[in-house]
Each structure stands twice: as C-alpha cells, then as structure tokens.
Design an enzyme around this catalytic site. Sequence first.
Site, PDB file in Angstrom:
ATOM      1  N   LYS A  13      -8.285  18.974 -65.876  1.00  0.00           N
ATOM      2  CA  LYS A  13      -7.250  18.602 -66.853  1.00  0.00           C
ATOM      3  C   LYS A  13      -7.706  18.906 -68.282  1.00  0.00           C
ATOM      4  O   LYS A  13      -6.969  19.503 -69.068  1.00  0.00           O
ATOM      5  CB  LYS A  13      -6.898  17.105 -66.732  1.00  0.00           C
ATOM      6  CG  LYS A  13      -6.402  16.698 -65.352  1.00  0.00           C
ATOM      7  CD  LYS A  13      -6.065  15.225 -65.277  1.00  0.00           C
ATOM      8  CE  LYS A  13      -7.236  14.281 -65.448  1.00  0.00           C
ATOM      9  NZ  LYS A  13      -8.244  14.356 -64.368  1.00  0.00           N
ATOM     10  N   ARG A 172     -13.887   6.394 -58.872  1.00  0.00           N
ATOM     11  CA  ARG A 172     -12.780   7.022 -59.622  1.00  0.00           C
ATOM     12  C   ARG A 172     -11.805   7.699 -58.657  1.00  0.00           C
ATOM     13  O   ARG A 172     -10.591   7.626 -58.832  1.00  0.00           O
ATOM     14  CB  ARG A 172     -13.354   8.043 -60.616  1.00  0.00           C
ATOM     15  CG  ARG A 172     -14.069   7.380 -61.787  1.00  0.00           C
ATOM     16  CD  ARG A 172     -15.020   8.318 -62.494  1.00  0.00           C
ATOM     17  NE  ARG A 172     -14.378   9.462 -63.088  1.00  0.00           N
ATOM     18  CZ  ARG A 172     -15.006  10.602 -63.386  1.00  0.00           C
ATOM     19  NH1 ARG A 172     -16.297  10.743 -63.123  1.00  0.00           N
ATOM     20  NH2 ARG A 172     -14.353  11.586 -63.939  1.00  0.00           N
TER      21      ARG A 172
HETATM   22  P1  AP5 Z   1     -12.634  18.949 -66.540  1.00  0.00           P
HETATM   23  O1  AP5 Z   1     -11.668  19.827 -67.260  1.00  0.00           O
HETATM   24  O2  AP5 Z   1     -13.652  18.201 -67.332  1.00  0.00           O
HETATM   25  O3  AP5 Z   1     -11.848  17.968 -65.542  1.00  0.00           O
HETATM   26  P2  AP5 Z   1     -10.928  16.705 -65.832  1.00  0.00           P
HETATM   27  O4  AP5 Z   1      -9.804  16.759 -64.862  1.00  0.00           O
HETATM   28  O5  AP5 Z   1     -10.584  16.619 -67.291  1.00  0.00           O
HETATM   29  O6  AP5 Z   1     -11.937  15.568 -65.387  1.00  0.00           O
HETATM   30  P3  AP5 Z   1     -12.251  14.135 -65.942  1.00  0.00           P
HETATM   31  O7  AP5 Z   1     -13.456  13.665 -65.161  1.00  0.00           O
HETATM   32  O8  AP5 Z   1     -12.370  14.093 -67.440  1.00  0.00           O
HETATM   33  O9  AP5 Z   1     -10.973  13.348 -65.502  1.00  0.00           O
HETATM   34  P4  AP5 Z   1     -10.841  11.848 -65.308  1.00  0.00           P
HETATM   35  O10 AP5 Z   1      -9.369  11.696 -65.174  1.00  0.00           O
HETATM   36  O11 AP5 Z   1     -11.660  11.270 -64.216  1.00  0.00           O
HETATM   37  O12 AP5 Z   1     -11.511  11.239 -66.627  1.00  0.00           O
HETATM   38  P5  AP5 Z   1     -10.972  10.769 -68.043  1.00  0.00           P
HETATM   39  O13 AP5 Z   1     -11.889  11.280 -69.052  1.00  0.00           O
HETATM   40  O14 AP5 Z   1      -9.512  11.009 -68.182  1.00  0.00           O
HETATM   41  O15 AP5 Z   1     -13.371  19.875 -65.444  1.00  0.00           O
HETATM   42  C1  AP5 Z   1     -14.410  19.341 -64.622  1.00  0.00           C
HETATM   43  C2  AP5 Z   1     -15.520  20.415 -64.437  1.00  0.00           C
HETATM   44  O16 AP5 Z   1     -14.979  21.507 -63.698  1.00  0.00           O
HETATM   45  C3  AP5 Z   1     -16.048  21.006 -65.765  1.00  0.00           C
HETATM   46  O17 AP5 Z   1     -17.415  21.238 -65.635  1.00  0.00           O
HETATM   47  C4  AP5 Z   1     -15.278  22.341 -65.893  1.00  0.00           C
HETATM   48  O18 AP5 Z   1     -16.027  23.325 -66.600  1.00  0.00           O
HETATM   49  C5  AP5 Z   1     -15.103  22.732 -64.425  1.00  0.00           C
HETATM   50  N1  AP5 Z   1     -13.870  23.472 -64.190  1.00  0.00           N
HETATM   51  C6  AP5 Z   1     -12.642  23.236 -64.734  1.00  0.00           C
HETATM   52  N2  AP5 Z   1     -11.734  24.111 -64.257  1.00  0.00           N
HETATM   53  C7  AP5 Z   1     -12.425  24.922 -63.380  1.00  0.00           C
HETATM   54  C8  AP5 Z   1     -12.037  26.016 -62.561  1.00  0.00           C
HETATM   55  N3  AP5 Z   1     -10.759  26.474 -62.528  1.00  0.00           N
HETATM   56  N4  AP5 Z   1     -12.987  26.594 -61.785  1.00  0.00           N
HETATM   57  C9  AP5 Z   1     -14.258  26.153 -61.800  1.00  0.00           C
HETATM   58  N5  AP5 Z   1     -14.706  25.122 -62.564  1.00  0.00           N
HETATM   59  C10 AP5 Z   1     -13.781  24.501 -63.345  1.00  0.00           C
HETATM   60  O19 AP5 Z   1     -11.133   9.176 -67.894  1.00  0.00           O
HETATM   61  C11 AP5 Z   1     -12.429   8.591 -67.814  1.00  0.00           C
HETATM   62  C12 AP5 Z   1     -12.298   7.074 -67.649  1.00  0.00           C
HETATM   63  O20 AP5 Z   1     -11.597   6.502 -68.787  1.00  0.00           O
HETATM   64  C13 AP5 Z   1     -11.490   6.589 -66.439  1.00  0.00           C
HETATM   65  O21 AP5 Z   1     -12.281   6.565 -65.267  1.00  0.00           O
HETATM   66  C14 AP5 Z   1     -11.074   5.191 -66.916  1.00  0.00           C
HETATM   67  O22 AP5 Z   1     -12.158   4.288 -66.832  1.00  0.00           O
HETATM   68  C15 AP5 Z   1     -10.763   5.423 -68.390  1.00  0.00           C
HETATM   69  N6  AP5 Z   1      -9.358   5.822 -68.610  1.00  0.00           N
HETATM   70  C16 AP5 Z   1      -8.899   7.015 -69.096  1.00  0.00           C
HETATM   71  N7  AP5 Z   1      -7.565   7.028 -69.142  1.00  0.00           N
HETATM   72  C17 AP5 Z   1      -7.161   5.803 -68.690  1.00  0.00           C
HETATM   73  C18 AP5 Z   1      -5.891   5.211 -68.480  1.00  0.00           C
HETATM   74  N8  AP5 Z   1      -4.751   5.874 -68.727  1.00  0.00           N
HETATM   75  N9  AP5 Z   1      -5.845   3.952 -68.003  1.00  0.00           N
HETATM   76  C19 AP5 Z   1      -6.970   3.256 -67.750  1.00  0.00           C
HETATM   77  N10 AP5 Z   1      -8.207   3.762 -67.910  1.00  0.00           N
HETATM   78  C20 AP5 Z   1      -8.299   5.023 -68.374  1.00  0.00           C
END
Ligand code: AP5
Length: 220
Positions: A13, A172
Amino acid sequence: MRVVLMGPPGVGKGTQAAQMQALLGVPHVSTGNILRVAIQQEGSPLGSEVRRFVESGRLVPDGLMGDLIAERLGRRDSAGGFILDGFPRTLEQVDILDGVLGRLGLELDRVLMLKVPEAEIVRRLSGRRTCPSCGAVYHLDSRPPAAAGVCDACGSGLVQRPDDTEQVIRERMKIYTAQRLPVAQAYRAKGILVEVDGFGEVDAVSARLNAGLGKGMARP
Ligand code: AP5
C-alpha cells in the site's frame, strides 16, 4: 480524486501510494506513518498512548483514529483529494470516514483492495527496511537501496520496523483477516470497491491500480 487503498500488512500500500501520489497530485495520507511519527516525537502524548498498540500489532482505538483522520482530512491540502492508506480498517471507521467526508461535503471515488498470496507477504515484510527520517520504503531483494543500509533519498540509516517481527506480523494478519470482509462489503455495496492483483513488479501493480482508478462504476 479521493481514494482508499486497502489490503493486508505488507501488500504494498505504502509503495503504491507513493507512486499514485505523483500521478494524481494529491497527498498520501497513511495512518501508520502518522502514528509512527507521533511515537518518534519525545514526550508526544499521542505517541505514548499509541505505542503499545502499534508495536504489538493491535489496532489503535477507533475514537482516537477518528479524531486523527478528521484533523488530517480537514487540512487544506486534502481539499482536492487524497490517497488514504490504512484507514478505514473497521466498520466503525467506515462510518467515521463517511461522517468526516459528509461534513466536508465530499464522497469517496474508489476503494482499491490489493491482494497477494500470504507467502509473498511474509517475504515482503521480512525483507522490508524503512527510513526513519523520510519514510522511504525499501526491500533487501526487490527494492534495495544503492548503498546497503542507507536511504537513497536522504542518506539516513535504514531500520527494520519494530512491528515486522514474526510474532507481530502474525497478530497484524489475524486482525486484518477478521476485519477485511465487512469493510470490503461496505464499499462493494456502495459500488466503489475494485480488487487488484498486487503480485508482480511494482510498476505492473501500479498499472493495474491505475486501471482500477479509471474503471467506470455506477453507484447503486
Ligand atoms: P509496503 O508498501 O511497505 O507495504 P504496506 O502495505 O504499506 O505495509 P504496512 O506493513 O505498512 O501495512 P500495514 O497496514 O500493516 O501497516 P500500517 O503502517 O498501515 O511494502 C512492503 C514491502 O514489500 C516493502 O519492503 C516493499 O519494498 C516491498 N514491495 C512492495 N511492493 C512490492 C512488489 N510489487 N514486489 C516486490 N516487493 C514489493 O499500520 C501499522 C500499525 O498502525 C497497525 O498495525 C496499527 O497498530 C496502527 N494503525 C494504522 N492505521 C490504523 C487504523 N486505521 N486503525 C487502528 N490502528 C491503525
């Protein structure tokens, strides 16, 4: 354009939102990034309140997330559109977002749901490295920085996120799996959900997302 990007942890994402931001000229609003910045700020009341949730992989309470998103989407730079990454994650957050947008006289245009097989999620998260200064995201195999361990964009040392340990990734994933269907169903009912295959090269996935943005869908 007002877009929500949803999908499991590590599906890409943040990577895709960064590219889409350049294409659409609207801000990338990541609730995960907002929370991580708060955690890094010493003495931040928000940071100390949310740290234990984020670092254990649990969701931050909906009420707190609602205040945060209302403040962020009320800012002037969101008036012309946004890419919302990581919000909403629960049905209650769907209602909160509807309320915030309703008060602003706005509507969502698309909800893009990325999907990849679980084995690829594990591969992506275990190889992810991030820049604590500018937020750039890398992968040890598929998107390595030019110099090992150093951010191409700002020169800071790269780190592994504290919630990218095996146990926290499992938590998660469990929470995402439990919440995904009702949220997706709410947007399917509104006629704005598009499911997109997130497997493959970053540019190939971007092309599929862009096609999803352009898809004509009649609201029911
Ligand atoms: P990346 O782009 O970093 O993936 P992502 O989907 O953004 O992953 P996140 O781990 O950030 O998502 P998340 O939803 O768990 O965490 P968030 O920060 O929102 O890509 C991942 C890896 O893959 C990278 O190394 C990238 O280079 C690689 N990659 C990407 N595309 C690729 C491809 N096509 N091919 C190969 N490699 C690729 O949330 C974190 C925490 O915050 C949550 O757990 C929660 O505690 C809290 N939180 C956030 N939002 C809320 C909410 N709305 N409500 C309550 N708590 C919340």
